[in-house]
Motif scaffolding. Structure first.
Motif, mmCIF file in Angstrom:
data_model
loop_
_atom_site.group_PDB
_atom_site.id
_atom_site.type_symbol
_atom_site.label_atom_id
_atom_site.label_comp_id
_atom_site.label_asym_id
_atom_site.label_seq_id
_atom_site.Cartn_x
_atom_site.Cartn_y
_atom_site.Cartn_z
ATOM 1 N N THR A 19 0.825 -1.207 0.000
ATOM 2 C CA THR A 19 0.000 0.000 0.000
ATOM 3 C C THR A 19 0.861 1.260 0.000
ATOM 4 O OG1 THR A 19 -1.452 -1.305 1.387
ATOM 5 C CG2 THR A 19 -2.059 0.970 1.043
ATOM 6 N N TYR A 41 -6.819 3.938 -0.271
ATOM 7 C CA TYR A 41 -8.025 3.261 0.253
ATOM 8 C C TYR A 41 -8.559 2.191 -0.687
ATOM 9 C CZ TYR A 41 -7.752 7.083 3.559
ATOM 10 O OH TYR A 41 -7.303 7.959 4.491
ATOM 11 N N PRO A 42 -8.763 2.510 -1.974
ATOM 12 C CA PRO A 42 -9.242 1.428 -2.846
ATOM 13 C C PRO A 42 -8.251 0.273 -2.939
ATOM 14 C CG PRO A 42 -8.927 3.471 -4.089
ATOM 15 C CD PRO A 42 -8.687 3.802 -2.668
ATOM 16 N N GLU A 79 -8.925 -1.813 0.025
ATOM 17 C CA GLU A 79 -10.271 -2.357 -0.141
ATOM 18 C C GLU A 79 -10.269 -3.502 -1.150
ATOM 19 O OE1 GLU A 79 -13.039 0.557 -1.528
ATOM 20 O OE2 GLU A 79 -14.658 -0.936 -1.556
ATOM 21 N N THR A 80 -9.536 -3.305 -2.251
ATOM 22 C CA THR A 80 -9.514 -4.351 -3.276
ATOM 23 C C THR A 80 -8.869 -5.619 -2.744
ATOM 24 O OG1 THR A 80 -9.226 -2.598 -4.882
ATOM 25 C CG2 THR A 80 -8.855 -4.830 -5.638
ATOM 26 N N ALA A 85 -8.753 -6.549 0.328
ATOM 27 C CA ALA A 85 -9.661 -7.140 1.312
ATOM 28 C C ALA A 85 -10.813 -7.868 0.629
ATOM 29 C CB ALA A 85 -10.194 -6.053 2.241
ATOM 30 N N THR A 86 -11.411 -7.250 -0.411
ATOM 31 C CA THR A 86 -12.564 -7.903 -1.040
ATOM 32 C C THR A 86 -12.156 -9.123 -1.849
ATOM 33 O OG1 THR A 86 -12.382 -6.352 -2.884
ATOM 34 C CG2 THR A 86 -14.041 -5.867 -1.198
#
Lengths: 305, 388
Positions: free
Chosen positions: B32, B43-44, B47-48, B50-51
């Motif tokens: 990151t 942030y994305p 998030e990516t 994590a998803t």
């Protein structure tokens, strides 16, 4: 000029200098008792860092010749990696092999980050590379470094300390050697030389750089060279000459014997394997014995708590 | 005041788990930070990644990495560092290709059931043998010549790549490849994946669930193999004499000698078993998803052999935790791939002319997870104390 001399300058010397410096650095590092499995990664980081360094003088108007700056940046970054690896492995009782291998992959990534932008922005790097005849001076410099390191290891107090730390760090510490300091010195000198070799690999031998360079595995060939020469700076000279010549004559071997390019690529690796086997199964193993604490985690029991 | 290292009286509770989680976090953090440094919105990125943990595309990598994780687990239990899963897989690929594309090549769209099964089984058995031989070779060199196994297995990887290159460029080059240096596609009757059709419903949750079902159905054969390998590894390491010998080899080879066993033979056997499972994985991967090899091999593989090291280490060498660790690794790796296609990251790549350097991100993340894991492991048995 004599054609043989041309052949030596074009083909043999650049490969020899690269292999000699990388395996020399590796040998000094391992003399201090730390198993170096990060060699290929550090070598690749050296190539990327050299590329970045070589363009700095033009951008910032630094009065240093571009290839020399490349060498300086490569040795500096490699020395930082050496500082990290030797201090972590001396301070913590953890597996040398695991740390070395992890650092290898990490430094592949670092190498790409350092070199990629330059590669795209500048394309060809002939302009910032060493001139053709410079390789003669580079060879002399590397031979001098080798002899000086040999004398350092065999004749000086620091050299004795490096050997002692590699053989038995506990006894060395009991005799008053500062294990951490000595290993850091050996680690930084060793990795700096590996970085130097990496820099010469692109600035004097290949004169090009690519992301996929790290799949070549030349660092591992240097590993085998150092092992087969018993980590001895002087014995390394003929062995790396042989190996460098073998690797760089690939195309000649290929055209002369009429074999496919991939067969020629295979030969150095088979030779490396053979060298390691010869070293390990013959008397060479006893003559050039590895440091007895090579690869053993170092833990000093605290008595004062 | 100085910091000293003291051995713990008892190993840290849940130490292994803490180390594994911390190293994963550090890898994602490094990733990151680099994304942030090149100017992408962090942030994305997080998030990516994590998803991706609930993303059906993970299933394929998960199965392959679990199988390879077991292959390496066996070797690592014996303190033998088999970095050569990559080479063992490639030798197995070549044998499978020889059987399916040279000996039993067919242009038929379908063949009698027993012939397909026969050829596939033959290919798998041969691939297992090839992997075992290539692993055994490293074992022999380690055991009888005493060369460290890490450089040996790595050099054997390169040798396997180049042998593959020679074959794919020459005798194995396909007849229907329009001049590309690659092999033909595997004939349809020999494919092991089950094609499943599905329609997207538009609802994210339902699509995710059906996505998983479809993936598991597609690779049903792999799942069966995975369960068999799991049972075999469990039996080998916990119930069998050989497994006991491997574990003693890993902890105290001198004890193995005093028990009357041959350390050398045990070393070779460990490598053979490890290579055999790597060979099995290669055959399944080739029949189920890879379908062909492309020249030059060393640039065109997913380097599962190296990722499996990560899987085996993060599993803390526990048979039950290998699938979990393989799932996490495949999610993180796939997540890093998805990150590089995010608009903000892509834009940053183009702005900095870094397009194509995604490889660096993956290697940095992979390397820092491994590095953090190997370094942080000391907290299990040691603690840092400040003394004045």
């Amino acid at each position: 000029m004599i054609p043989q001399l041309d052949y030596i300058i074009d083909k043999i010397l650049p490969a020899f200098v690269t292999f000699y410096l990388v395996s020399l650095g590796h040998s000094i590092f391992e003399k201090s008792g730390i198993l170096n499995l990060a060699i290929d990664g550090v070598f690749f980081t050296g190539t990327g860092a050299a590329l970045l360094g070589a363009i700095l003088p033009t951008i910032y108007n630094i009065p240093i010749s571009p290839p020399v700056m490349g060498v300086l940046v490569a040795t500096l970054i490699a020395a930082i990696l050496g500082l990290f690896m030797s201090s972590v492995l001396t301070f913590l009782p953890i597996s040398h092999g695991a740390v070395g291998l992890s650092l290898q992959f990490f430094s592949y990534g670092v190498g790409i980050m350092l070199g990629y932008y330059v590669r795209l922005a500048y394309g060809t790097i002939y302009g910032v590379s060493f001139a053709r005849d410079d390789v003669i001076y580079l060879s002399i410099v590397s031979l001098v470094i080798g002899v000086v390191l040999h004398l350092l290891i065999e004749r000086t107090k620091i050299g004795a300390a490096i050997r002692a730390v590699g053989e038995n760090p506990h006894s060395a510490a009991a005799l008053g050697v500062r294990v951490m300091a000595i290993r850091i010195v050996a680690g930084m000198i060793g990795f700096a030389l590996i970085g130097f070799g990496g820099a010469l690999f692109i600035l004097s031998w290949q004169r090009s750089w690519d992301v996929k360079l790290f799949t070549l595995g030349y660092g591992w060939l240097a590993f085998a060279t150092a092992l087969a020469a018993g980590r001895h700076p002087i014995v390394l000279i003929p062995v790396s000459l042989l190996f460098g010549g073998l690797v760089n004559s690939q195309t000649d071997i290929q055209s002369r014997l009429g074999i496919p390019a991939d067969v020629a690529k295979l030969i150095p690796f088979l030779a490396a394997l053979a060298l390691m086997l010869i070293y390990s199964t013959t008397r060479l193993r006893r003559i050039f014995a590895s440091p007895s604490s090579l690869g053993k985690p170092y833990y000093k029991e605290e008595k004062s708590i | 005041m100085r910091i000293v290292l003291v051995r713990r009286k008892k190993p840290l509770k849940y130490g292994g788990l803490i180390v594994a989680l911390l190293s994963l976090l550090s890898g994602i953090l490094v990733f990151t930070i680099f994304a942030w440094l090149i100017g992408a919105n962090p942030y994305p990125v997080v998030e990516t990644i994590a998803t991706t943990f609930i993303f059906p595309g993970v299933v394929k990598d998960f199965i392959i990495l679990t199988l390879l994780g077991y292959a390496l687990l066996i070797a690592f239990k014996g303190a033998l560092w088999n970095i050569g899963a990559e080479g063992q897989m490639h030798m197995a690929f070549l044998v499978s290709i020889y059987i399916t594309l040279i000996v039993f090549f067919t242009t038929e769209k379908s063949l009698p059931f027993y012939i397909s099964i026969g050829v596939i089984l033959l290919s798998i058995v041969a691939a297992v043998a090839a992997g075992a031989l290539w692993g055994g070779l490293a074992g022999v060199i380690k055991a009888y010549a005493g060369v460290d196994e890490v450089p040996v297995t790595l050099i054997l990887n390169y040798i396997a790549y180049f042998i593959g290159d020679i074959l794919v460029y020459g005798p194995f080059r396909g007849k229907y490849v329009y001049g590309y240096a690659r092999t033909d596609l595997i004939p349809d009757p020999y494919k092991l994946s089950i094609p499943v059709q599905r329609q997207l419903s538009g609802n994210a949750l339902i699509d995710t669930v059906t996505g998983y079902i479809v993936e598991f159905a597609t690779y049903a054969v792999w799942i069966v193999a995975l369960i068999l390998v799991l049972i075999f590894t469990y039996w080998l390491l916990n119930k069998s004499n050989i497994g006991l010998r491997i574990k003693i080899l890993g902890s105290n080879p001198d004890y193995l000698v005093s028990l009357g066993y041959d350390v050398r033979k045990t070393t070779v056997l460990t490598f053979v078993l490890s290579g055999a499972i790597a060979g099995l994985t290669a055959a399944l991967y080739y029949h189920g998803s890879l379908y062909r090899l492309e020249y030059p091999l060393e640039y065109n593989t997913a380097s599962y052999g190296y990722l499996a090291i990560l899987v085996a280490w993060l599993s803390m060498l526990d048979v039950y935790l290998v699938p979990l660790s393989a799932y996490i690794v495949s999610a993180v790796i796939l997540g890093s791939q998805r990150v590089s296609s995010l608009p903000s990251v892509r834009e940053a790549f183009i702005r900095l002319q870094l397009g194509g350097a995604e490889m660096a991100f993956k290697l940095l993340m992979f390397g820092s997870i491994l590095l953090a894991y190997t370094i942080l492991r000391f907290i299990q048995d040691y603690e840092l104390k400040v003394v004045s």
